[in-house]
Design a protein around this motif. Structure first.
Motif: not given
Length: 414
Positions: A148, A150, A168, A170, A172, A223-224, A391
């Motif tokens: 992953d 992230e 995306a 965000d 990380p 997770a993203g 983030h």
């Protein structure tokens, strides 16, 4: 590795590359040489060679249970654009988030034998496919990991360049932490629903854009991942799309399209073939109630006439809304707005006025986009639209002549 086994595919590759050079999609000799060298059809066996070499065509390589593409070999135009943005150099340590094989092979050509290329993906099916194709086509030196993104890219050390080939929402902290100071991140970043491939240079703990280009990618998994929210109107015919935020009283829009329509026209025109990506970013920056409107093609009654039925720039104001529309006159189109609700005329005119401001002050300029850690205080941010994500605090900042506009802030819904 040069493909010399098939004169037809060699001709297709040469024609694709030549077309991109002529159209200004490829601007450097090194990127041109990479596209002439790597046999794209060998990395896209799911497509015919003719389809594989179409400049604007992505090749889907995996779909989910609903038939939605979750992995693909991006269109050559998009890959060329991002590689030009990244400006890879021989000997650099570079990485890619989102594996397909072909782009990693192009990157390997650009950094040469003295450089290092790592490609990662969250999906083992994707990385197994990429590993196989890279090995079969002479790019065994490219490192492939299933992870992953992230949490960063394993086993690379400091990176000179990081290219993200998945949409995306965000950025990380791990991505910035792995970039050398002055290193470059190229990422398709979603801001208020609009996606731009942004070339960010690292400056300490912040990122500063060097360019931003319109793009579209399959969305980030793991997770993203971040899903936009939809407010459905008239059954499911019309949807308002929100990437950040949500109306204070969404029920206030019930029946809004049953009201009389108001129209406003800006006098601002573009040629039918002329891009207006700057206008999109300007409206996303300046309008507090900005969102995107979509019309379901299967349910479309023709009630609304948005400029773009998939993602139309719109303004929400309490129980009223307006969307951008156009009217054609020969080979040009004029921007206007259709408003609905108790303040239909007011909200339509507000949208029209910002179109005029863009035409007057920003038609020949683009914003600088910054990404700061999410903990950065407001007072330490530059002037502009602040979008607070998990983030990052992303700031869209326009040229000095417009910095009199007071900075406003979006806050991600918790």
């Amino acid at each position: 590795m040069t493909d010399t086994t098939d004169d037809n595919t060699t001709a297709l590759r040469q024609a694709m590359t030549s077309n991109m050079v002529k159209a200004g999609m490829i601007t450097s000799e090194r990127v041109e040489a990479a596209f002439l060298t790597v046999a794209r059809h060998r990395f896209a066996p799911e497509a015919t060679p003719e389809n594989a070499y179409e400049v604007e065509s992505a090749v889907p390589t995996k779909k989910d249970q609903h038939g939605i593409t979750v992995s693909s070999v991006s269109a050559p135009r998009i890959q060329a654009m991002m590689l030009e943005q990244a400006d890879l150099k021989p000997g650099q340590n570079v990485a890619e988030v989102g594996s397909g094989g072909f782009n990693a092979a192009l990157m390997a050509e650009l950094v040469g034998d003295s450089g290092v290329v790592t490609t990662i993906d969250i999906d083992a099916d994707v990385t197994v496919r990429a590993r196989k194709l890279l090995d079969e086509n002479g790019y065994g030196r490219v490192k492939v990991h299933t992870v992953d993104a992230e949490g960063g890219i394993p086993g690379t050390g400091a990176l000179d360049r990081l290219i993200v080939t998945a949409g995306a929402w965000d950025i990380p902290p791990a991505w910035t932490a792995q970039l050398s100071d002055g290193g470059r991140l190229v990422v398709p970043l979603r801001m208020r629903g609009l996606s731009r491939s942004v070339a960010f240079d690292r400056d300490g703990d912040r990122l500063v854009s060097q360019s931003a280009q319109m793009c579209g990618f399959v969305t980030m998994q793991g997770a993203g991942a971040h899903q936009e929210r939809l407010l459905l109107l008239r059954g499911k015919e019309i949807a308002l799309r929100f990437d950040e935020g949500w109306p204070e009283d969404p029920d206030a829009l019930n029946g809004v399209f049953d009201t009389e329509r108001a129209e406003g026209w800006s006098g601002v025109t573009v040629a039918m073939s002329e891009p207006f990506t700057g206008l999109q970013m300007w409206l996303a920056t300046t309008l507090d109630g900005f969102c995107l409107m979509s019309v379901d093609g299967d349910l479309d009654t023709g009630l609304v006439a948005p400029q773009n039925k998939s993602a139309c720039l719109s303004l929400l104001y309490g129980s009223s809304l307006a969307y951008m529309t156009i009217r054609r006159d020969g080979d040009r189109a004029e921007f206007g707005a259709h408003g609905y609700g108790p303040d239909a005329e007011k909200v339509a005119q507000a949208l029209v006025e910002e179109i005029r401001v863009w035409d007057r002050d920003h038609r020949r300029s683009e914003p600088v986009i910054y990404a700061y850690p999410a903990t950065t205080p407001e007072a330490e941010l530059p002037a502009g639209r602040v979008i607070t994500k998990r983030h990052r605090r992303v700031v869209i900042s326009w040229p000095p002549e417009d910095q009199a506009n007071q900075s406003t802030t979006d806050t991600k819904e918790k």
